[in-house]
Write a protein that holds these residues in place. Structure first.
Motif, PDB file in Angstrom:
ATOM      1  N   ASN A 101       0.808  -1.222   0.000  1.00  0.00           N
ATOM      2  CA  ASN A 101       0.000   0.000   0.000  1.00  0.00           C
ATOM      3  C   ASN A 101       0.838   1.268   0.000  1.00  0.00           C
ATOM      4  OD1 ASN A 101       0.943  -0.094   2.609  1.00  0.00           O
ATOM      5  ND2 ASN A 101      -1.026   0.318   3.583  1.00  0.00           N
ATOM      6  N   GLN A 102       2.166   1.132   0.152  1.00  0.00           N
ATOM      7  CA  GLN A 102       3.023   2.311   0.114  1.00  0.00           C
ATOM      8  C   GLN A 102       3.641   2.536  -1.259  1.00  0.00           C
ATOM      9  OE1 GLN A 102       5.931   2.474   3.241  1.00  0.00           O
ATOM     10  NE2 GLN A 102       4.446   2.202   4.854  1.00  0.00           N
ATOM     11  N   TYR A 103       3.999   1.473  -1.967  1.00  0.00           N
ATOM     12  CA  TYR A 103       4.758   1.665  -3.205  1.00  0.00           C
ATOM     13  C   TYR A 103       4.246   0.924  -4.431  1.00  0.00           C
ATOM     14  CZ  TYR A 103       8.257   4.290  -0.690  1.00  0.00           C
ATOM     15  OH  TYR A 103       8.885   5.252   0.042  1.00  0.00           O
ATOM     16  N   ALA A 104       3.371  -0.031  -4.288  1.00  0.00           N
ATOM     17  CA  ALA A 104       2.941  -0.818  -5.442  1.00  0.00           C
ATOM     18  C   ALA A 104       2.336   0.053  -6.540  1.00  0.00           C
ATOM     19  CB  ALA A 104       1.947  -1.889  -5.003  1.00  0.00           C
ATOM     20  N   ALA A 143      -1.826  -5.266  -3.325  1.00  0.00           N
ATOM     21  CA  ALA A 143      -1.509  -4.283  -4.356  1.00  0.00           C
ATOM     22  C   ALA A 143      -2.736  -3.947  -5.186  1.00  0.00           C
ATOM     23  CB  ALA A 143      -0.390  -4.807  -5.255  1.00  0.00           C
ATOM     24  N   ALA A 144      -3.556  -4.956  -5.470  1.00  0.00           N
ATOM     25  CA  ALA A 144      -4.778  -4.722  -6.234  1.00  0.00           C
ATOM     26  C   ALA A 144      -5.716  -3.775  -5.492  1.00  0.00           C
ATOM     27  CB  ALA A 144      -5.481  -6.049  -6.515  1.00  0.00           C
ATOM     28  N   GLN A 145      -5.789  -3.946  -4.172  1.00  0.00           N
ATOM     29  CA  GLN A 145      -6.635  -3.063  -3.372  1.00  0.00           C
ATOM     30  C   GLN A 145      -6.091  -1.639  -3.394  1.00  0.00           C
ATOM     31  OE1 GLN A 145      -6.951  -4.132   0.765  1.00  0.00           O
ATOM     32  NE2 GLN A 145      -8.729  -2.838   1.113  1.00  0.00           N
ATOM     33  N   ALA A 146      -4.761  -1.508  -3.294  1.00  0.00           N
ATOM     34  CA  ALA A 146      -4.146  -0.180  -3.345  1.00  0.00           C
ATOM     35  C   ALA A 146      -4.400   0.486  -4.689  1.00  0.00           C
ATOM     36  CB  ALA A 146      -2.648  -0.289  -3.071  1.00  0.00           C
ATOM     37  N   LEU A 147      -4.334  -0.293  -5.773  1.00  0.00           N
ATOM     38  CA  LEU A 147      -4.604   0.248  -7.106  1.00  0.00           C
ATOM     39  C   LEU A 147      -6.052   0.716  -7.219  1.00  0.00           C
ATOM     40  CD1 LEU A 147      -2.686  -2.361  -9.274  1.00  0.00           C
ATOM     41  CD2 LEU A 147      -2.294   0.115  -9.329  1.00  0.00           C
ATOM     42  N   VAL A 151      -7.318   4.524  -8.015  1.00  0.00           N
ATOM     43  CA  VAL A 151      -8.226   4.874  -9.107  1.00  0.00           C
ATOM     44  C   VAL A 151      -9.409   5.652  -8.564  1.00  0.00           C
ATOM     45  CG1 VAL A 151      -9.830   3.925 -10.811  1.00  0.00           C
ATOM     46  CG2 VAL A 151      -7.542   2.952 -10.579  1.00  0.00           C
ATOM     47  N   GLY A 152      -9.877   5.237  -7.393  1.00  0.00           N
ATOM     48  CA  GLY A 152     -11.005   5.923  -6.774  1.00  0.00           C
ATOM     49  C   GLY A 152     -10.705   7.364  -6.407  1.00  0.00           C
ATOM     50  N   LYS A 153      -9.426   7.643  -6.122  1.00  0.00           N
ATOM     51  CA  LYS A 153      -9.053   9.008  -5.752  1.00  0.00           C
ATOM     52  C   LYS A 153      -9.017   9.935  -6.957  1.00  0.00           C
ATOM     53  CE  LYS A 153      -5.207   8.188  -3.586  1.00  0.00           C
ATOM     54  NZ  LYS A 153      -3.985   8.399  -2.784  1.00  0.00           N
ATOM     55  N   GLY A 154      -8.910   9.336  -8.178  1.00  0.00           N
ATOM     56  CA  GLY A 154      -8.926  10.164  -9.377  1.00  0.00           C
ATOM     57  C   GLY A 154      -7.730  11.069  -9.491  1.00  0.00           C
ATOM     58  N   ALA A 155      -7.934  12.259 -10.016  1.00  0.00           N
ATOM     59  CA  ALA A 155      -6.856  13.195 -10.312  1.00  0.00           C
ATOM     60  C   ALA A 155      -6.089  13.626  -9.082  1.00  0.00           C
ATOM     61  CB  ALA A 155      -7.421  14.430 -11.021  1.00  0.00           C
ATOM     62  N   ALA A 156      -6.718  13.574  -7.916  1.00  0.00           N
ATOM     63  CA  ALA A 156      -6.033  13.988  -6.696  1.00  0.00           C
ATOM     64  C   ALA A 156      -4.815  13.131  -6.426  1.00  0.00           C
ATOM     65  CB  ALA A 156      -6.993  13.914  -5.503  1.00  0.00           C
ATOM     66  N   GLY A 157      -4.834  11.913  -6.985  1.00  0.00           N
ATOM     67  CA  GLY A 157      -3.722  11.016  -6.779  1.00  0.00           C
ATOM     68  C   GLY A 157      -2.462  11.409  -7.514  1.00  0.00           C
ATOM     69  N   GLU A 158      -2.522  12.419  -8.386  1.00  0.00           N
ATOM     70  CA  GLU A 158      -1.360  12.838  -9.169  1.00  0.00           C
ATOM     71  C   GLU A 158      -0.690  14.066  -8.565  1.00  0.00           C
ATOM     72  OE1 GLU A 158      -0.222  11.048 -11.542  1.00  0.00           O
ATOM     73  OE2 GLU A 158      -1.917   9.666 -11.626  1.00  0.00           O
ATOM     74  N   VAL A 222       0.053  10.208  -1.627  1.00  0.00           N
ATOM     75  CA  VAL A 222      -0.013  11.274  -2.632  1.00  0.00           C
ATOM     76  C   VAL A 222       0.830  10.831  -3.795  1.00  0.00           C
ATOM     77  CG1 VAL A 222      -0.632  13.579  -1.869  1.00  0.00           C
ATOM     78  CG2 VAL A 222       1.254  12.445  -0.785  1.00  0.00           C
ATOM     79  N   LEU A 223       0.198  10.326  -4.820  1.00  0.00           N
ATOM     80  CA  LEU A 223       0.927   9.683  -5.902  1.00  0.00           C
ATOM     81  C   LEU A 223       1.256  10.657  -7.002  1.00  0.00           C
ATOM     82  CD1 LEU A 223      -1.314   6.526  -6.007  1.00  0.00           C
ATOM     83  CD2 LEU A 223       0.893   6.716  -4.914  1.00  0.00           C
TER      84      LEU A 223
END
Length: 223
Positions: A101-104, A143-147, A151-158, A222-223
């Motif tokens: 959940n930190q780096y995948a 990792a699938a759950q983290a992905l 995706v659910g966070k949308g643009a905020a994740g960038e 914060v990806l």
């Protein structure tokens, strides 16, 4: 070294010899009847990984690179990006002690063929290598759950760039601006600029709040 035509040719990039030896032991386990996996080369630093891959002309001499994140001299994520840029057909499987959940999510977004914790059992390691060599992406349930969450966070994740995330990660482990500059090869004022952007994007005011933010959300939040 005699290598069977169907063998999967692997390079291991990790700075700890005991880890490399452990991985080699897991990969050479023939109990599952899978095609042999041959470790063709090893590297202890980021630059050595690049050199070893270049010496084998990327995917002409290798089928998979097993790459640690915490490499000396050059961050594994930087190495991942260069490998994807210079040899896009060569799969890179990231191995680390950090939780999925930190780096995948970050690694897969940077082009990794999967993310595997070093504590994985031999069957998972072999499966991951085989899947990456076949052109797939190996993803654990965590990792699938983290992905899915990313995706659910949308643009905020960038919010953070790759370099900002590197600085973010080091700040939350207690490194000073000068220490971070020395590790990443950046001037202190450049690191300070990144720090200011990170504080703004995370809505925090100082390093203490930033550390608390990381504890609450994970260092890949914060990806």
């Amino acid at each position: 070294m005699s290598v069977l035509p169907h063998a999967i040719r692997v390079l291991i990039g990790d700075d700890h010899r005991i880890v490399r030896e452990g991985i080699k032991q897991m990969l050479r386990d023939p109990s599952n009847g899978q095609p042999e996996i041959h470790v063709m080369a090893e590297a202890q630093t980021g630059p050595q990984v690049i050199d070893e891959v270049a010496a084998r002309k990327g995917n002409e001499g290798l089928d998979v690179v097993l790459l640690d994140i915490a490499l000396p001299e050059r961050d594994g994520l930087d190495v991942l990006q260069q490998l994807r840029r210079d040899w896009p057909a060569l799969p890179v499987l990231v191995i680390s002690t950090y939780p999925e959940n930190q780096y995948a999510v970050r690694c897969i977004r940077l082009g990794a063929a999967g993310y595997l914790n070093k504590s994985a059992d031999p069957d998972a390691m072999v499966q991951a290598v085989r899947q990456a060599a076949a052109g797939g992406i190996y993803v654990t349930a965590a990792a699938a759950q983290a992905l899915a969450l990313a995706v659910g966070k949308g643009a905020a994740g960038e919010a953070l760039s790759h370099r900002e995330h590197q600085v973010f990660r080091l700040l939350t482990t207690g490194r000073t601006v000068s220490e971070i500059g020395a590790q990443l090869g950046l001037a202190s004022n450049t690191v300070s600029t990144y720090r200011a952007r990170i504080l703004e994007k995370t809505g925090t005011k100082n390093d203490v709040e930033l550390a608390l933010y990381a504890e609450r959300h994970g260092r890949d939040a914060v990806l």
